[in-house]
Motif scaffolding. Structure first.
Motif, PDB file in Angstrom:
ATOM      1  N   THR A  43      15.792  -6.793  22.533  1.00  0.00           N
ATOM      2  CA  THR A  43      15.629  -6.959  23.751  1.00  0.00           C
ATOM      3  C   THR A  43      17.412  -7.718  23.741  1.00  0.00           C
ATOM      4  O   THR A  43      18.476  -7.161  22.884  1.00  0.00           O
ATOM      5  CB  THR A  43      15.929  -8.817  23.791  1.00  0.00           C
ATOM      6  N   PRO A  44      17.791  -8.178  24.876  1.00  0.00           N
ATOM      7  CA  PRO A  44      18.961  -8.406  25.353  1.00  0.00           C
ATOM      8  C   PRO A  44      19.566  -9.892  24.810  1.00  0.00           C
ATOM      9  O   PRO A  44      21.095 -10.385  24.822  1.00  0.00           O
ATOM     10  CB  PRO A  44      19.253  -7.935  26.981  1.00  0.00           C
ATOM     11  N   THR A  45      18.647  -9.974  24.512  1.00  0.00           N
ATOM     12  CA  THR A  45      19.079 -11.898  23.621  1.00  0.00           C
ATOM     13  C   THR A  45      18.721 -11.660  22.076  1.00  0.00           C
ATOM     14  O   THR A  45      18.499 -11.160  21.841  1.00  0.00           O
ATOM     15  CB  THR A  45      18.373 -12.503  24.940  1.00  0.00           C
ATOM     16  N   LYS A  46      19.022 -13.383  22.109  1.00  0.00           N
ATOM     17  CA  LYS A  46      19.104 -13.149  20.098  1.00  0.00           C
ATOM     18  C   LYS A  46      16.770 -13.390  19.730  1.00  0.00           C
ATOM     19  O   LYS A  46      16.959 -14.164  19.780  1.00  0.00           O
ATOM     20  CB  LYS A  46      20.182 -13.984  19.497  1.00  0.00           C
ATOM     21  N   SER A  47      17.233 -12.190  18.596  1.00  0.00           N
ATOM     22  CA  SER A  47      16.293 -12.819  18.195  1.00  0.00           C
ATOM     23  C   SER A  47      16.300 -12.606  16.286  1.00  0.00           C
ATOM     24  O   SER A  47      16.518 -11.722  15.572  1.00  0.00           O
ATOM     25  CB  SER A  47      15.071 -11.400  18.209  1.00  0.00           C
ATOM     26  N   TRP A  48      15.445 -14.021  15.862  1.00  0.00           N
ATOM     27  CA  TRP A  48      15.578 -13.651  14.426  1.00  0.00           C
ATOM     28  C   TRP A  48      14.616 -14.111  13.442  1.00  0.00           C
ATOM     29  O   TRP A  48      13.607 -15.212  14.493  1.00  0.00           O
ATOM     30  CB  TRP A  48      17.132 -14.524  14.218  1.00  0.00           C
ATOM     31  N   ILE A  49      14.494 -14.345  12.278  1.00  0.00           N
ATOM     32  CA  ILE A  49      13.833 -14.828  11.680  1.00  0.00           C
ATOM     33  C   ILE A  49      12.217 -14.930  11.923  1.00  0.00           C
ATOM     34  O   ILE A  49      11.512 -15.043  12.443  1.00  0.00           O
ATOM     35  CB  ILE A  49      13.975 -16.606  10.936  1.00  0.00           C
ATOM     36  N   PRO A  50      11.702 -13.174  11.103  1.00  0.00           N
ATOM     37  CA  PRO A  50      10.149 -12.757  11.899  1.00  0.00           C
ATOM     38  C   PRO A  50       9.280 -13.033  10.505  1.00  0.00           C
ATOM     39  O   PRO A  50      10.038 -14.087   9.473  1.00  0.00           O
ATOM     40  CB  PRO A  50      10.795 -11.372  11.917  1.00  0.00           C
ATOM     41  N   ALA A  51       8.318 -13.625  11.061  1.00  0.00           N
ATOM     42  CA  ALA A  51       7.257 -13.673   9.969  1.00  0.00           C
ATOM     43  C   ALA A  51       6.114 -12.759  10.789  1.00  0.00           C
ATOM     44  O   ALA A  51       6.004 -12.257  11.813  1.00  0.00           O
ATOM     45  CB  ALA A  51       6.124 -14.889  10.573  1.00  0.00           C
ATOM     46  N   MET A  52       5.125 -12.799   9.768  1.00  0.00           N
ATOM     47  CA  MET A  52       3.976 -11.639   9.474  1.00  0.00           C
ATOM     48  C   MET A  52       3.099 -11.799   9.340  1.00  0.00           C
ATOM     49  O   MET A  52       3.347 -12.190   8.215  1.00  0.00           O
ATOM     50  CB  MET A  52       5.229  -9.837   9.359  1.00  0.00           C
ATOM     51  N   ALA A  53       2.029 -10.876   9.104  1.00  0.00           N
ATOM     52  CA  ALA A  53       0.124 -11.145   9.340  1.00  0.00           C
ATOM     53  C   ALA A  53      -0.347 -10.147   8.837  1.00  0.00           C
ATOM     54  O   ALA A  53      -0.446  -9.290  10.470  1.00  0.00           O
ATOM     55  CB  ALA A  53       0.108 -12.605   9.053  1.00  0.00           C
ATOM     56  N   ALA A  54      -1.198  -9.576   8.414  1.00  0.00           N
ATOM     57  CA  ALA A  54      -2.259  -8.263   8.144  1.00  0.00           C
ATOM     58  C   ALA A  54      -3.447  -9.377   8.846  1.00  0.00           C
ATOM     59  O   ALA A  54      -3.543  -9.777   7.831  1.00  0.00           O
ATOM     60  CB  ALA A  54      -2.072  -7.505   7.084  1.00  0.00           C
ATOM     61  N   ASP A  55      -4.299  -7.974   8.955  1.00  0.00           N
ATOM     62  CA  ASP A  55      -5.462  -9.032   9.325  1.00  0.00           C
ATOM     63  C   ASP A  55      -6.396  -7.795   8.692  1.00  0.00           C
ATOM     64  O   ASP A  55      -5.863  -6.714   8.161  1.00  0.00           O
ATOM     65  CB  ASP A  55      -6.220  -9.164  11.023  1.00  0.00           C
ATOM     66  N   PRO A 378      13.798 -10.783   4.383  1.00  0.00           N
ATOM     67  CA  PRO A 378      12.626  -9.679   4.857  1.00  0.00           C
ATOM     68  C   PRO A 378      11.440 -10.543   4.660  1.00  0.00           C
ATOM     69  O   PRO A 378      11.194 -11.407   3.639  1.00  0.00           O
ATOM     70  CB  PRO A 378      12.944  -9.342   3.506  1.00  0.00           C
ATOM     71  N   ARG A 379      10.450 -10.248   5.690  1.00  0.00           N
ATOM     72  CA  ARG A 379       8.898 -10.168   4.947  1.00  0.00           C
ATOM     73  C   ARG A 379       7.981  -9.574   4.691  1.00  0.00           C
ATOM     74  O   ARG A 379       8.373  -8.172   5.552  1.00  0.00           O
ATOM     75  CB  ARG A 379       8.289 -11.486   6.249  1.00  0.00           C
ATOM     76  N   LEU A 380       6.615  -9.442   3.872  1.00  0.00           N
ATOM     77  CA  LEU A 380       6.238  -8.450   3.789  1.00  0.00           C
ATOM     78  C   LEU A 380       4.692  -8.723   4.074  1.00  0.00           C
ATOM     79  O   LEU A 380       4.199  -9.929   3.739  1.00  0.00           O
ATOM     80  CB  LEU A 380       6.565  -8.370   2.125  1.00  0.00           C
ATOM     81  N   ALA A 381       3.796  -7.971   4.061  1.00  0.00           N
ATOM     82  CA  ALA A 381       2.053  -7.912   4.209  1.00  0.00           C
ATOM     83  C   ALA A 381       1.883  -6.162   3.560  1.00  0.00           C
ATOM     84  O   ALA A 381       3.051  -5.256   4.020  1.00  0.00           O
ATOM     85  CB  ALA A 381       2.089  -8.320   5.408  1.00  0.00           C
ATOM     86  N   VAL A 382       0.476  -6.558   3.530  1.00  0.00           N
ATOM     87  CA  VAL A 382      -0.185  -5.349   3.160  1.00  0.00           C
ATOM     88  C   VAL A 382      -1.366  -4.983   3.874  1.00  0.00           C
ATOM     89  O   VAL A 382      -2.048  -5.556   4.179  1.00  0.00           O
ATOM     90  CB  VAL A 382      -0.767  -5.591   1.494  1.00  0.00           C
ATOM     91  N   SER A 383      -1.696  -3.734   4.297  1.00  0.00           N
ATOM     92  CA  SER A 383      -2.246  -3.668   5.263  1.00  0.00           C
ATOM     93  C   SER A 383      -3.634  -2.477   4.472  1.00  0.00           C
ATOM     94  O   SER A 383      -2.960  -1.243   3.808  1.00  0.00           O
ATOM     95  CB  SER A 383      -2.521  -3.291   6.482  1.00  0.00           C
ATOM     96  N   GLU A 384      -4.520  -2.697   4.776  1.00  0.00           N
ATOM     97  CA  GLU A 384      -5.574  -0.900   4.479  1.00  0.00           C
ATOM     98  C   GLU A 384      -5.500  -0.700   2.974  1.00  0.00           C
ATOM     99  O   GLU A 384      -5.637   0.182   2.583  1.00  0.00           O
ATOM    100  CB  GLU A 384      -5.270   0.206   4.987  1.00  0.00           C
ATOM    101  N   GLY A 385      -4.975  -1.529   2.303  1.00  0.00           N
ATOM    102  CA  GLY A 385      -4.780  -1.628   0.272  1.00  0.00           C
ATOM    103  C   GLY A 385      -3.663  -0.632   0.848  1.00  0.00           C
ATOM    104  O   GLY A 385      -3.010  -1.015  -1.043  1.00  0.00           O
ATOM    105  N   ASN A 386      -2.951   0.465   0.942  1.00  0.00           N
ATOM    106  CA  ASN A 386      -2.134   1.148   0.413  1.00  0.00           C
ATOM    107  C   ASN A 386      -0.877   1.021   1.826  1.00  0.00           C
ATOM    108  O   ASN A 386       0.259   1.965   1.043  1.00  0.00           O
ATOM    109  CB  ASN A 386      -2.983   1.996   0.088  1.00  0.00           C
ATOM    110  N   ILE A 387      -0.593   0.055   2.578  1.00  0.00           N
ATOM    111  CA  ILE A 387       0.523   0.221   3.458  1.00  0.00           C
ATOM    112  C   ILE A 387       1.347  -1.418   3.193  1.00  0.00           C
ATOM    113  O   ILE A 387       0.288  -1.818   3.737  1.00  0.00           O
ATOM    114  CB  ILE A 387      -0.182   0.709   5.257  1.00  0.00           C
ATOM    115  N   VAL A 388       2.529  -1.332   2.650  1.00  0.00           N
ATOM    116  CA  VAL A 388       3.586  -2.194   2.712  1.00  0.00           C
ATOM    117  C   VAL A 388       4.798  -1.957   3.813  1.00  0.00           C
ATOM    118  O   VAL A 388       4.712  -0.986   3.881  1.00  0.00           O
ATOM    119  CB  VAL A 388       4.358  -1.927   1.812  1.00  0.00           C
TER     120      VAL A 388
END
Length: 433
Positions: A43-55, A378-388
């Motif tokens: 984006t042309p504007t500032k993006s920061w401090i993400p969060a993540m979740a895998a379902d 950095p934020r981490l999540a794992v999906s499907e058992g083997n994808i980081v």
């Protein structure tokens, strides 16, 4: 970031395994190669401090604060994008705060029915909203109207969902009476509070003060293990917002009662603990990790039995010369390999390091960034058992705050490990409104 600098994108993971004499042996999944870096925000504007979740359905959800108004001090909209196993949805602003001011520092979690649960800071106030994956959550219309968890709370809140789909939130709130610290009134000496919901975010329990200390609590983190035990950890600062120690508390009854806060930093004195984080390892083992305040050293402790007792401290050797650590965060794949990510280096050019800790030593400790810019959170999540999956933000001019010149973007990469693939569960039908 230009395409020519993709190879310099800041990213790193630590793969942590333990000797059988310390913790049960785990399989060492063979790592593949990291995917090409993707600019998720762009984006042309500032993006920061993400969060993540895998379902459980093979999707990955990423949110962050977007700074649309240059006159503001914080982000003023929450942006969202979803990976469905094939492609990312177009980033979109999905939520703002009711008072139309700050909307920043989001945290997100997913339950087994297809609901996404999110909290964010409004300065003042901590707000909550939810959306069904079945309702296209990249659209703002999919999200419920914001509900105030606290009208006066602030700071980075955290959210977690247990295997029973109960929702748990921690944040910082002011005490009833302004405490005295170092002989002076300390209006910023707030406490960590908790609330929970057993009905999918429709109603919430009365807030519980977890820290209840005269210090300045900050940066709470929250996880729920497979036995339903809730684990919380946070930093304690002085009135000048300098690190003093960190504390941990747990609940064995779904958040109804909590243990007395354990002063983790007391056991590392005379050094000062900073950046306390709580995460899960193999077989529901609980880990707390931290760094030292203005001193080299990276440490962890673990509990094999729901948060008590705890091991002695272990220092991760050979990284002391790096200095300037960010918070160490953890996730676990399908064969219980624990992945960890952290930022390190001088303020204007933090980088991410990766390695395998095995047999009391590092294997393949590497600097994978060398980007020349400030890469952090950095934020981490794992999906499907083997994808980081990992996300982080970068500042194009090598600075780290939202007030600096230049732009900020959210970046992403993923890694398929040698763990056994677990096919995504079918997304259930959305319950009637």
């Amino acid at each position: 970031m230009s395409s020519s600098s993709h190879g310099l994108v800041a990213l790193g993971l630590l793969l942590l395994t333990w000797q059988a004499t310390v913790l049960p042996a785990v399989a060492h999944a063979q790592e593949g190669e990291w995917s090409t870096p993707i600019n998720l925000s762009n984006t042309p504007t500032k993006s920061w401090i993400p969060a993540m979740a895998a379902d459980p359905f093979g999707n990955v959800h990423v949110v962050w604060g977007e700074w649309l108004d240059d006159d503001g001090d914080w982000g003023d909209a929450i942006y969202y994008t979803m990976w469905n196993g094939r492609a990312w949805s177009e980033p979109n602003d999905i939520l703002v705060s009711p008072q139309g001011a700050v909307a920043d520092l989001p945290a997100i979690a997913a339950d087994s029915q297809g609901r996404l649960h999110m909290v964010w800071e409004a300065q003042p106030g901590i707000f909550y909203s939810q959306a069904w994956i079945q309702d296209s959550p990249w659209l703002s219309t999919a999200w419920s109207p914001p509900v105030a968890i606290s009208r006066v709370g602030r700071g980075r809140a955290d959210i977690a969902v247990g295997s029973d789909d109960a929702v748990h939130i921690v944040w910082v709130d002011p005490p009833v009476d302004v405490p005295v610290l170092d002989g002076e009134l300390c209006p910023d000496c707030w406490d960590v509070h908790y609330t929970g919901s057993s009905d999918g975010g429709q109603t919430w329990s009365s807030p519980e003060n977890l820290s209840n200390s005269p210090q300045r609590a900050a940066y709470p983190f929250l996880v729920v293990d497979g036995q339903g035990v809730i684990h919380a950890a946070w930093d304690e600062h002085n009135a000048a917002d300098q690190a003093i120690t960190g504390a941990y508390s747990r609940s064995l009854d779904g958040g109804k009662t909590w243990s007395e806060a354990w002063d983790v930093g007391r056991d590392v004195a005379p050094e000062t603990l900073a950046g306390l984080y709580v995460g899960l390892g193999a077989n529901d083992h609980v880990f707390v990790t931290w760094q030292l305040w203005h001193a080299p050293g990276f440490f962890l402790r673990w509990s094999e039995d729901r948060g008590e007792p705890w091991s002695s401290s272990v220092q991760l050797s050979q990284v002391d010369e790096l200095g300037g650590y960010g918070r160490l965060e953890t996730t676990v794949d399908g064969v219980d390999n624990m992945y960890l990510a952290f930022a390190s280096g001088p303020y204007e050019n933090k980088e991410i390091y990766t390695g395998l800790w095995a047999g009391g030593d590092w294997l393949h400790l590497s600097n994978l960034s060398n980007s020349g810019v400030h890469s952090q959170r950095p934020r981490l999540a794992v999906s499907e058992g083997n994808i980081v999956h990992v996300v982080w933000f970068e500042h194009t001019l090598g600075q780290g705050t939202i007030h600096d010149e230049g732009n900020m973007e959210i970046w992403y990469r993923r890694l398929e490990t040698g763990a056994q693939h677990q096919p995504p569960q079918p997304l259930p039908s959305r319950p009637p409104a």
